[in-house]
Design a protein around this motif. Structure first.
Motif: not given
Length: 485
Positions: A399-406
């Motif tokens: 899953x992608x991260x939405x809290x500061x990791x690309x």
């Protein structure tokens, strides 16, 4: 002659991109110079741009540029950054494009006076807030989410900057470790979930220092005191240091990927040694996913310590079978690609003596798309490796991260779109195995109790997306002050 380029970004495409670094110091004779050193030691967290803002108690002075810290700040530019207080920022963009106007720290003028802000993290409701404020007449100068915070402060009717900041932060959602500099204050804030790290220390001259990681303390001769706690605001001025807890308490959601990949192994974050945790992850990997082999090698540099842990636990010798170049710039080659797998070869080279005729366990901390891993394994085969077994010291990234990791999108993540057997066939290895989520938490828990965000492995996001309800907040900083020595 027609040319095409291979950039550092291309070579790093199989890894999550770095975050950002922040550093701040209050009441130090060489504030800007120490901030330079603090940013230099945290260059691994962001390489797109860097900036420093200093204060002499009346004015704020700013300089920022694109590229690395050592290339941006000349002696003449440093001499312009006057004063005993300063904050700095290294940027990798997670929200907002890579342009100089998006370099931090931001500096704005408002009815509260001049304000500068440095942000590590990512706000999940920034676009909702931005759209609302633009409709109300606000004019934004950048495309980064951090600017939302200073606009919320500027629109606030409060005359006290601490109350204005507290009210602004009550409206935002997501991950933020912040340093805010005004002519009077240096303020450090960590979001209530505590996603991103933020540490506090003191120098022998009495100056107070904040940083993303403690490696910045080592280079500046700073003594670590403690972490800034989730939901805490630390305010430093000429009267000393005060701590506030003005936010509603939330479940801790410390980014577990900091231990796995991002932080330097010589740092302490979340009150624990990154080196110890990373080594324990490797040991856990060897206990649960053993394989008969002749040598253990890491994918340098972030997997070095996990591979060492795997070697110690399994009894299989550890060797440096891959040598990484740390001097990657822009390389131009002809379009017929006469050198096969050039992108991987310019970053890594195999030590043939280590792998030739051997059964190799190659340890990495993560796989995103799988493209670079496939090329590395091909290089090991060409160097004579008899068998290649891949071990990952983390669960599959799905899953992608939405809290500061690309982290790439769901469809680009190989573990999200392929079975383990399909990944094995794609990479062309004898075996591949990941830690489970439970095993990862078990390894980390030996050093630090729960409370981690593992959304990139589970899709269980601790903070929902969308606008946040506004509440009635008044006089936040008259009620929650706690004196500290």
């Amino acid at each position: 002659m027609n040319l095409f380029s291979i950039t550092k970004e291309t070579l790093e495409s199989d890894k999550p991109k770095d975050e950002c670094a922040i550093f701040g110091i209050y009441n130090c004779e060489d504030a800007a110079n120490f901030t330079y050193l603090g940013l230099y030691s945290q260059q691994h967290r962001g390489q797109e741009s860097s900036g420093i803002v200093s204060s002499d108690g009346v004015h704020l002075y700013r300089y920022a540029g694109m590229g690395l810290v050592s290339n941006i700040f000349t002696e003449s530019k440093m001499s312009e950054l006057q004063g005993r207080n300063a904050i700095g920022h290294n940027r990798y963009s997670t929200t907002g494009a890579s342009f100089l106007r998006n370099a931090q720290p931001l500096r704005v003028e408002s009815h509260l006076g001049p304000i500068s802000l440095a942000h590590n993290g990512n706000l999940v409701n920034s676009w909702d807030l931005r759209n609302r404020m633009e409709r109300e007449g606000s004019i934004f100068q950048t495309t980064i989410d951090s600017e939302v915070i200073v606009h919320l402060m500027a629109k606030c009717k409060e005359e006290n900057i601490l109350d204005a900041l507290g009210l602004a932060l009550r409206e935002i959602k997501g991950a933020y470790s912040l340093l805010i500099l005004t002519p009077r204050y240096l303020i450090a804030v960590r979001d209530p979930n505590g996603f991103r790290p933020l540490v506090m220390g003191k120098r022998t001259d009495g100056s107070v220092v904040f940083a993303s990681e403690t490696c910045a303390f080592d280079i500046t001769d700073t003594n670590y005191i403690r972490d800034v706690e989730p939901g805490e605001m630390v305010v430093v001025d000429h009267t000393g240091l005060k701590s506030y807890y003005p936010f509603q308490e939330a479940k801790p959601s410390l980014c577990i990927f900091e231990y796995i990949y991002f932080a330097r192994p010589d740092s302490y974050i979340f009150n624990e040694s990154v080196y110890k945790v990373r080594k324990q992850l490797g040991k856990q990997l060897a206990r649960e996913l053993p394989v008969e082999a002749d040598v253990v090698i890491p994918v340098p540099d972030s997997a070095n310590i996990a591979a060492l842990g795997y070697s110690e636990e399994s009894g299989i010798p550890y060797e440096n079978g891959l040598i990484r170049s740390h001097y990657i710039g822009r390389t131009f080659i002809e379009p017929d690609q006469k050198i096969r797998d050039f992108g991987a070869k310019i970053k890594y080279n195999v030590v043939r003596e280590v792998v030739d005729g051997k059964r190799v366990v190659i340890v990495d901390d993560s796989i995103m798309r799988g493209t670079t891993s496939r090329k590395i394994i091909k290089m090991l085969r060409l160097a004579g490796a008899k068998e290649v077994h891949m071990r990952i010291s983390a669960p599959p990234t799905v899953s992608p991260c939405y809290y500061g990791i690309d982290i790439p999108t769901h469809k680009e993540l190989i573990a999200a779109t392929h079975t383990l057997d399909e990944i094995k066939k794609y990479l062309r290895v004898e075996s591949i195995a990941y830690l489970t989520v439970d095993s990862m938490h078990k390894a980390v828990a030996e050093h630090k109790g729960g409370g981690f965000c593992d959304a990139c492995f589970t899709a269980n996001y601790p903070v929902e997306f969308g606008s946040q309800d506004q509440g009635n907040q008044k006089s936040l900083f008259q009620e929650y002050a706690v004196e500290e020595s």
